[in-house]
Scaffold this motif. Structure first.
Motif, PDB file in Angstrom:
ATOM      1  N   UNK A 183     -16.511 140.998  69.046  1.00 24.64           N
ATOM      2  CA  UNK A 183     -15.985 139.919  68.206  1.00 24.64           C
ATOM      3  C   UNK A 183     -14.863 140.446  67.314  1.00 24.64           C
ATOM      4  N   UNK A 184     -15.046 141.649  66.743  1.00 21.33           N
ATOM      5  CA  UNK A 184     -13.993 142.245  65.929  1.00 21.33           C
ATOM      6  C   UNK A 184     -12.766 142.557  66.773  1.00 21.33           C
ATOM      7  N   UNK A 185     -12.985 143.025  68.006  1.00 20.80           N
ATOM      8  CA  UNK A 185     -11.865 143.318  68.896  1.00 20.80           C
ATOM      9  C   UNK A 185     -11.049 142.053  69.167  1.00 20.80           C
ATOM     10  N   UNK A 186     -11.742 140.942  69.390  1.00 22.87           N
ATOM     11  CA  UNK A 186     -11.052 139.670  69.625  1.00 22.87           C
ATOM     12  C   UNK A 186     -10.266 139.246  68.389  1.00 22.87           C
ATOM     13  N   UNK A 187     -10.835 139.424  67.216  1.00 18.28           N
ATOM     14  CA  UNK A 187     -10.144 139.058  65.981  1.00 18.28           C
ATOM     15  C   UNK A 187      -8.853 139.862  65.815  1.00 18.28           C
ATOM     16  N   UNK A 188      -8.949 141.195  66.020  1.00 13.20           N
ATOM     17  CA  UNK A 188      -7.743 142.028  65.887  1.00 13.20           C
ATOM     18  C   UNK A 188      -6.696 141.648  66.928  1.00 13.20           C
ATOM     19  N   UNK A 189      -7.136 141.341  68.160  1.00 13.17           N
ATOM     20  CA  UNK A 189      -6.197 140.967  69.220  1.00 13.17           C
ATOM     21  C   UNK A 189      -5.486 139.655  68.877  1.00 13.17           C
ATOM     22  N   UNK A 190      -6.240 138.691  68.358  1.00 14.11           N
ATOM     23  CA  UNK A 190      -5.635 137.415  67.970  1.00 14.11           C
ATOM     24  C   UNK A 190      -4.651 137.597  66.820  1.00 14.11           C
ATOM     25  N   UNK A 191      -4.967 138.470  65.888  1.00 12.35           N
ATOM     26  CA  UNK A 191      -4.037 138.757  64.796  1.00 12.35           C
ATOM     27  C   UNK A 191      -2.756 139.391  65.325  1.00 12.35           C
ATOM     28  N   UNK A 192      -2.889 140.272  66.318  1.00 11.73           N
ATOM     29  CA  UNK A 192      -1.707 140.901  66.906  1.00 11.73           C
ATOM     30  C   UNK A 192      -0.802 139.855  67.552  1.00 11.73           C
ATOM     31  N   UNK A 193      -1.409 138.922  68.277  1.00 15.78           N
ATOM     32  CA  UNK A 193      -0.632 137.843  68.906  1.00 15.78           C
ATOM     33  C   UNK A 193      -0.016 136.939  67.834  1.00 15.78           C
ATOM     34  N   UNK A 194      -0.786 136.662  66.775  1.00 14.72           N
ATOM     35  CA  UNK A 194      -0.280 135.796  65.706  1.00 14.72           C
ATOM     36  C   UNK A 194       0.935 136.409  65.019  1.00 14.72           C
ATOM     37  N   UNK A 195       0.930 137.725  64.831  1.00  9.60           N
ATOM     38  CA  UNK A 195       2.079 138.388  64.209  1.00  9.60           C
ATOM     39  C   UNK A 195       3.340 138.157  65.028  1.00  9.60           C
ATOM     40  N   UNK A 196       3.224 138.262  66.337  1.00  7.29           N
ATOM     41  CA  UNK A 196       4.392 138.049  67.201  1.00  7.29           C
ATOM     42  C   UNK A 196       4.865 136.606  67.116  1.00  7.29           C
ATOM     43  N   UNK A 197       3.938 135.648  67.159  1.00  4.28           N
ATOM     44  CA  UNK A 197       4.329 134.236  67.091  1.00  4.28           C
ATOM     45  C   UNK A 197       4.972 133.896  65.749  1.00  4.28           C
ATOM     46  N   UNK A 198       4.444 134.450  64.672  1.00  3.00           N
ATOM     47  CA  UNK A 198       5.040 134.198  63.356  1.00  3.00           C
ATOM     48  C   UNK A 198       6.442 134.764  63.294  1.00  3.00           C
ATOM     49  N   UNK A 199       6.619 135.958  63.808  1.00  6.83           N
ATOM     50  CA  UNK A 199       7.955 136.572  63.800  1.00  6.83           C
ATOM     51  C   UNK A 199       8.942 135.755  64.622  1.00  6.83           C
ATOM     52  N   UNK A 200       8.507 135.261  65.775  1.00  8.49           N
ATOM     53  CA  UNK A 200       9.389 134.438  66.605  1.00  8.49           C
ATOM     54  C   UNK A 200       9.714 133.118  65.915  1.00  8.49           C
ATOM     55  N   UNK A 201       8.717 132.534  65.236  1.00  7.22           N
ATOM     56  CA  UNK A 201       8.949 131.267  64.537  1.00  7.22           C
ATOM     57  C   UNK A 201       9.946 131.446  63.399  1.00  7.22           C
ATOM     58  N   UNK A 202       9.803 132.547  62.647  1.00  8.93           N
ATOM     59  CA  UNK A 202      10.737 132.822  61.558  1.00  8.93           C
ATOM     60  C   UNK A 202      12.141 133.031  62.108  1.00  8.93           C
ATOM     61  N   UNK A 203      12.240 133.777  63.228  1.00  9.98           N
ATOM     62  CA  UNK A 203      13.553 134.020  63.831  1.00  9.98           C
ATOM     63  C   UNK A 203      14.182 132.721  64.304  1.00  9.98           C
TER      64      UNK A 203
END
Length: 242
Positions: free
Chosen positions: A215-235
């Motif tokens: 469950x923790x692994x899934x949480x960290x993985x989702x956060x990693x994906x979220x960071x990329x999406x946020x960066x793309x949205x800001x760009x």
């Protein structure tokens, strides 16, 4: 003709873009590494539980054969037989909490023929004055009933054994080889957790189940994906306003 201020603003914007990309990549890699680490811990815990379950279906290993076998292969094994306490050595493992009360785990070296190793007898409540260590009575002969662990090894910062004359002595971690050096005993690099004694056994082979790690692994993985999406949205938003 391009004004110097325009060139300066363009240069600053590009520098900020490079910096933002660098931060995004670093955050993504860190979060991905944490996700992978948690997933590996889940796999490790699964193997440990399987090995312990396999051992529990057997009659156990005679303690007299301990020296003849590979210690890593015995992780989780029950041992059969009697051992003798190697007096006067008694170590009290600090900061052990049972039912909301703070105390110590009682750890002693024991011997069966040529086999010497550490035995965790269980928990005893501490006293209000930390300078006043509880006095414990250790039986001379102990019938083994519990599980042998060779992994994992605790992480320790600073001094382990508190200086002082006589026993018991307070320790911060059960490190068999370090305690062997301090006592002059040739101890196996393992700890046996007794399940029946005059103290309170509370050891659990696995405190955090594999499902939690996944469950923790899934949480960290989702956060990693979220960071990329946020960066793309800001760009994208910045591109719309340029």
């Amino acid at each position: 003709m391009t004004q110097p201020t325009d060139l300066s603003a363009t240069s600053a914007a590009k520098s900020w873009q490079y910096f933002a990309v660098l931060i995004t990549v670093a955050a993504f890699l860190l979060l991905s590494k944490l996700a992978w680490w948690q997933w590996q811990r889940a796999e490790e815990k699964t193997r440990q539980l399987q090995q312990i379950a396999s051992w529990q279906q057997q009659d156990g290993v005679p303690v007299t054969q301990l020296k003849e076998l590979s210690l890593p292969a015995l992780d989780g094994a029950p041992l059969r037989g009697q051992v003798r306490w190697l007096s006067p050595y008694i170590w009290l493992l600090d900061n052990q909490i049972v039912n909301g009360r703070v105390g110590y785990d009682v750890v002693v070296p024991v011997q069966a023929q040529d086999n010497k190793f550490l035995l965790n007898l269980g928990w005893i409540e501490g006293r209000s004055d930390r300078a006043d260590l509880p006095q414990v009575a250790i039986p001379e002969v102990i019938e083994l009933q519990g599980v042998l662990r060779t992994e994992p090894r605790p992480f320790l910062l600073g001094q382990n054994i508190e200086s002082g004359n006589g026993y018991p002595q307070r320790i911060q971690a059960v490190l068999p080889l370090q305690l062997a050096e301090a006592s002059g005993l040739r101890l196996a690099d393992a700890v046996f957790y007794q399940q029946q004694s005059s103290f309170i056994p509370h050891y659990k082979p696995v405190t955090l189940p594999p499902e939690k790690h996944r469950a923790y692994a899934l949480q960290w993985a989702l956060l990693a994906v979220a960071v990329v999406f946020v960066a793309l949205a800001v760009r994208y938003q910045r591109g719309q306003h340029e």
